[in-house]
Enzyme design. Structure first.
Site, PDB file in Angstrom:
ATOM      1  N   GLY A  28       0.834  -1.175   0.000  1.00 54.39           N
ATOM      2  CA  GLY A  28       0.000   0.000   0.000  1.00 54.39           C
ATOM      3  C   GLY A  28       0.875   1.233   0.000  1.00 54.39           C
ATOM      4  O   GLY A  28       2.095   1.152   0.194  1.00 54.39           O
ATOM      5  N   TYR A  29       0.248   2.376  -0.187  1.00 54.03           N
ATOM      6  CA  TYR A  29       0.976   3.635  -0.275  1.00 54.03           C
ATOM      7  C   TYR A  29       0.509   4.607   0.791  1.00 54.03           C
ATOM      8  O   TYR A  29      -0.672   4.951   0.849  1.00 54.03           O
ATOM      9  CB  TYR A  29       0.807   4.248  -1.670  1.00 54.03           C
ATOM     10  CG  TYR A  29       1.584   3.469  -2.699  1.00 54.03           C
ATOM     11  CD1 TYR A  29       2.876   3.832  -3.041  1.00 54.03           C
ATOM     12  CD2 TYR A  29       1.051   2.318  -3.262  1.00 54.03           C
ATOM     13  CE1 TYR A  29       3.609   3.084  -3.942  1.00 54.03           C
ATOM     14  CE2 TYR A  29       1.774   1.564  -4.161  1.00 54.03           C
ATOM     15  CZ  TYR A  29       3.058   1.960  -4.499  1.00 54.03           C
ATOM     16  OH  TYR A  29       3.789   1.201  -5.378  1.00 54.03           O
ATOM     17  N   ILE A  30       1.450   5.033   1.624  1.00 50.36           N
ATOM     18  CA  ILE A  30       1.174   6.094   2.587  1.00 50.36           C
ATOM     19  C   ILE A  30       1.050   7.402   1.817  1.00 50.36           C
ATOM     20  O   ILE A  30       0.207   8.234   2.111  1.00 50.36           O
ATOM     21  CB  ILE A  30       2.278   6.162   3.659  1.00 50.36           C
ATOM     22  CG1 ILE A  30       2.231   4.886   4.517  1.00 50.36           C
ATOM     23  CG2 ILE A  30       2.130   7.415   4.515  1.00 50.36           C
ATOM     24  CD1 ILE A  30       3.385   4.743   5.473  1.00 50.36           C
ATOM     25  N   GLU A  82      -3.309   4.880   1.677  1.00 47.78           N
ATOM     26  CA  GLU A  82      -4.352   5.382   0.791  1.00 47.78           C
ATOM     27  C   GLU A  82      -5.203   4.202   0.324  1.00 47.78           C
ATOM     28  O   GLU A  82      -4.749   3.063   0.341  1.00 47.78           O
ATOM     29  CB  GLU A  82      -3.717   6.071  -0.417  1.00 47.78           C
ATOM     30  CG  GLU A  82      -2.899   7.297  -0.053  1.00 47.78           C
ATOM     31  CD  GLU A  82      -2.164   7.884  -1.254  1.00 47.78           C
ATOM     32  OE1 GLU A  82      -2.291   7.360  -2.378  1.00 47.78           O
ATOM     33  OE2 GLU A  82      -1.463   8.884  -1.049  1.00 47.78           O
ATOM     34  N   ASN A 144       3.043   0.813  -9.932  1.00 47.68           N
ATOM     35  CA  ASN A 144       2.169   0.264  -8.895  1.00 47.68           C
ATOM     36  C   ASN A 144       1.373   1.356  -8.184  1.00 47.68           C
ATOM     37  O   ASN A 144       0.211   1.158  -7.843  1.00 47.68           O
ATOM     38  CB  ASN A 144       2.979  -0.549  -7.887  1.00 47.68           C
ATOM     39  CG  ASN A 144       3.392  -1.886  -8.433  1.00 47.68           C
ATOM     40  OD1 ASN A 144       2.620  -2.831  -8.412  1.00 47.68           O
ATOM     41  ND2 ASN A 144       4.615  -1.984  -8.932  1.00 47.68           N
TER      42      ASN A 144
END
Length: 156
Positions: A28-30, A82, A144
């Site tokens: 996942g992406y902060i 996110e 990604n």
């Protein structure tokens, strides 16, 4: 400054029989802001935190910093990411003196398979395995951080 130099390709042929290793990856992406991403990744039973900078003009090279973190910390950080999680299996395939990382995606990106090869320089020659198709290096749709926002299965 650590630089990641890689080229990315669509996969059009059989690769699994050639793989010498595979891992399940959830990430996942902060922050997925263009030019600076902060990623949390769980690969099998290990956690990682990665910061990436903006790609150069060709999309081949960018700053990358990665640190292994405890699995429980990675799981906690995943909760503040996110919306949109990347779920994939990564297969490692040798070709000449390089290793291709072949990612088979699931969920909203099901059906997408891409391969990346890391290089020491942008013009370093490498042997393409038979399963390699069209090059997509620099096409941000295949990053990604973009696939989690705009999954492959929503493309027209």
């Amino acid at each position: 400054m650590p630089q990641e130099i890689e080229r990315k390709f669509l996969v059009t042929g059989e690769y699994k029989s050639q793989a010498y290793a595979q891992n399940h990856i959830v990430q996942g992406y902060i922050s997925s802001a263009r030019g600076r991403t902060v990623r949390v990744r769980i690969r099998d039973d290990k956690g990682y935190l990665t910061i990436k900078g903006a790609s150069n003009e060709s999309g081949t090279s960018r700053y990358e910093w990665e640190k292994e973190i405890p699995l429980n910390e990675a799981e906690e950080l995943m909760r503040i990411c996110e919306p949109g999680i990347i779920d994939k299996t990564r297969y490692l395939v040798r070709s000449g003196k390089h290793v291709f990382e072949v990612d088979e995606f699931y969920g909203g990106n099901d059906g997408l398979v891409v391969a990346e090869v890391e290089l020491a320089s942008e013009d370093e020659p490498f042997e393409k395995p038979a399963f390699i198709g069209r090059e997509v290096t620099g096409d941000i749709r295949y990053y990604n951080s973009q696939l989690m926002k705009h999954p492959f299965n929503t493309w027209e």
